[in-house]
Design a protein around this motif. Structure first.
Motif, PDB file in Angstrom:
ATOM      1  N   ALA A 110     -83.675  15.689 -36.924  1.00 27.86           N
ATOM      2  CA  ALA A 110     -83.751  17.134 -37.095  1.00 27.86           C
ATOM      3  C   ALA A 110     -82.622  17.601 -37.993  1.00 27.86           C
ATOM      4  CB  ALA A 110     -83.688  17.849 -35.753  1.00 27.86           C
ATOM      5  N   ARG A 152     -85.018  21.433 -27.993  1.00 30.75           N
ATOM      6  CA  ARG A 152     -86.240  21.311 -28.774  1.00 30.75           C
ATOM      7  C   ARG A 152     -87.460  21.422 -27.866  1.00 30.75           C
ATOM      8  NH1 ARG A 152     -89.283  16.821 -29.988  1.00 30.75           N
ATOM      9  NH2 ARG A 152     -87.598  15.414 -29.374  1.00 30.75           N
ATOM     10  N   SER A 181     -83.903  25.052 -36.520  1.00 34.52           N
ATOM     11  CA  SER A 181     -83.903  23.593 -36.585  1.00 34.52           C
ATOM     12  C   SER A 181     -85.291  23.111 -36.968  1.00 34.52           C
ATOM     13  CB  SER A 181     -83.500  22.989 -35.232  1.00 34.52           C
ATOM     14  OG  SER A 181     -82.149  23.280 -34.928  1.00 34.52           O
ATOM     15  N   TYR A 183     -87.555  19.534 -36.950  1.00 36.47           N
ATOM     16  CA  TYR A 183     -87.626  18.168 -36.419  1.00 36.47           C
ATOM     17  C   TYR A 183     -88.838  17.444 -36.990  1.00 36.47           C
ATOM     18  CZ  TYR A 183     -88.749  14.521 -32.955  1.00 36.47           C
ATOM     19  OH  TYR A 183     -89.088  13.332 -32.326  1.00 36.47           O
TER      20      TYR A 183
END
Length: 418
Positions: A110, A152, A181, A183
């Protein structure tokens, strides 16, 4: 089904200031995601209207007060989402402008991307609409986009197969640092991100960390011609009452046939429009701004074959805010020459092309004129942006569509890849 597959994307559509035609802009400093090659795609556009759910619309009102610019937070151009001249804030492909030195994202990795304070997004923005594109992935997998600094979520924002170029609109809450973020779960993928809109934490849009509210894979898939009613209030951080619209990332996976999904307010008539199109065996997502219907539910229809469905809630819009939730309606379909569109001519004339759109062909779509009788408030002075679902079908070559406000210079970016 409405034509052979296939490609669609949600767009935040900025109203052109000096003309009645409208379209979204996806400008970026880097070249388009895919090279321009000869193509004659068909295009259709869906815009949302309340015709099929008068009860829900009556609860919300026609949005006249909410559409007055004075309701905007101080320093904000417009209440709710503010469209910006789209700008690229992430580009991992080698040989392109350096964005913080970020390279392709590896497996199970990420990265954090600063969004606020860049590309016209103010430092105190609370949420953004991004056009996220993955290109040249070495393996099939998915991307997840969420507020940086938080756990996450077990959700996906975009799904891809090896070698595929795929875009998707992502509505995401910003962390207190103004970051998101990104990922990548498998293989190595290049990622491009364009900012297209933002909102403050002023109550007109409430962003949420993505939360899964539907996953049929633990049970039976949705049958051909079947409709599922999904409860969207009181779950995933959405309040039980006072909600006009939920923002969902809807994903079809393991479809047994080419098909489409339609999402609308439960308890109202099914509109003649699609929110998501898929091929047999394809996993494909799309963001849906869904009006909340009877008992806090939305309806999801599958046209043919069987398919599993996933739905992640990423935010909601309270009743009485600047966004007016409407059920989908088709405003353009090149297959039957439906809609007010064409190649610009002298004055305001539009010369409608015969059949498919040709290679490197630019045309205007007059959404405001198409809806002016029913919605006289739909003018550049009262509406800052629209949500359109843009779909290309039966493309004859690998190519892309660029959609932008009429009367402006064409940006160097892609809106839909195919």
């Amino acid at each position: 089904m409405r034509g052979r597959l296939k490609f669609g994307a949600l767009a935040v559509v900025a109203m052109a200031a000096s003309v009645t035609t409208v379209a979204p802009s996806f400008a970026a400093p880097a070249p388009p995601v895919t090279p321009v090659t000869p193509v004659t795609p068909e295009l259709r556009v869906d815009i949302l209207t309340p015709d099929d759910f008068p009860e829900a619309y009556a609860r919300i009102g026609d949005g006249r007060a909410a559409l007055t610019p004075s309701v905007a937070t101080a320093g904000t151009q417009f209440a709710g989402f503010n469209s910006v001249t789209p700008a690229r804030i992430l580009e991992t492909r080698p040989g392109f402008p350096d964005f913080n030195g970020v390279t392709a994202i590896g497996p199970n990795a990420a990265i954090d991307v600063q969004v606020s304070g860049r590309a016209g997004v103010p430092a105190d923005a609370g949420a953004v609409v991004l056009n996220v594109t993955v290109t040249a992935p070495t393996l099939g997998g998915y991307l997840t986009v969420w507020p940086a600094g938080t756990a996450r979520p077990d959700t996906s924002s975009l799904n891809m197969v090896a070698g595929q170029t795929v875009p998707n609109a992502v509505v995401v809450k910003l962390a207190s640092t103004g970051k998101v973020s990104v990922y990548n779960n498998a293989g190595v993928s290049d990622v491009l991100i364009d900012v297209v809109a933002w909102s403050r934490n002023d109550g007109h849009f409430v962003g949420l960390p993505p939360a899964r509210v539907l996953d049929t894979r633990a049970g039976s898939p949705i049958a051909a011609g079947a409709t599922v009613d999904l409860k969207v209030t009181g779950v995933g951080g959405v309040p039980a009452t006072g909600v006009s619209t939920v923002v969902l990332n809807v994903t079809a996976t393991q479809p047994t046939s080419a098909s489409y999904l339609t999402v609308w307010a439960a308890g109202s008539g099914q509109p003649n429009a699609s929110n998501l199109n898929m091929a047999s065996g394809q996993t494909v997502p799309n963001v849906v701004f869904a009006p909340v219907g009877v008992d806090g539910k939305v309806s999801i229809f599958n046209e043919r074959g069987t398919t599993h469905l996933l739905a992640d809630v990423v935010g909601y819009i309270p009743i009485g805010t600047a966004y007016v939730p409407l059920n989908p309606i088709r405003v353009m379909d090149t297959r039957i020459a439906s809609g007010i569109y064409g190649i610009p001519g002298g004055g305001s004339s539009l010369s409608k092309p015969a059949g498919k759109l040709g290679t490197r062909q630019t045309f205007n779509l007059d959404v405001a004129a198409a809806l002016s009788d029913k919605y006289p408030l739909l003018t550049p002075s009262t509406v800052q942006a629209l949500m359109l679902n843009v779909t290309a079908l039966d493309a004859t070559a690998t190519s892309f569509l660029t959609v932008y406000p009429a009367g402006e210079a064409k940006p160097n970016a892609s809106s839909v890849n195919m």
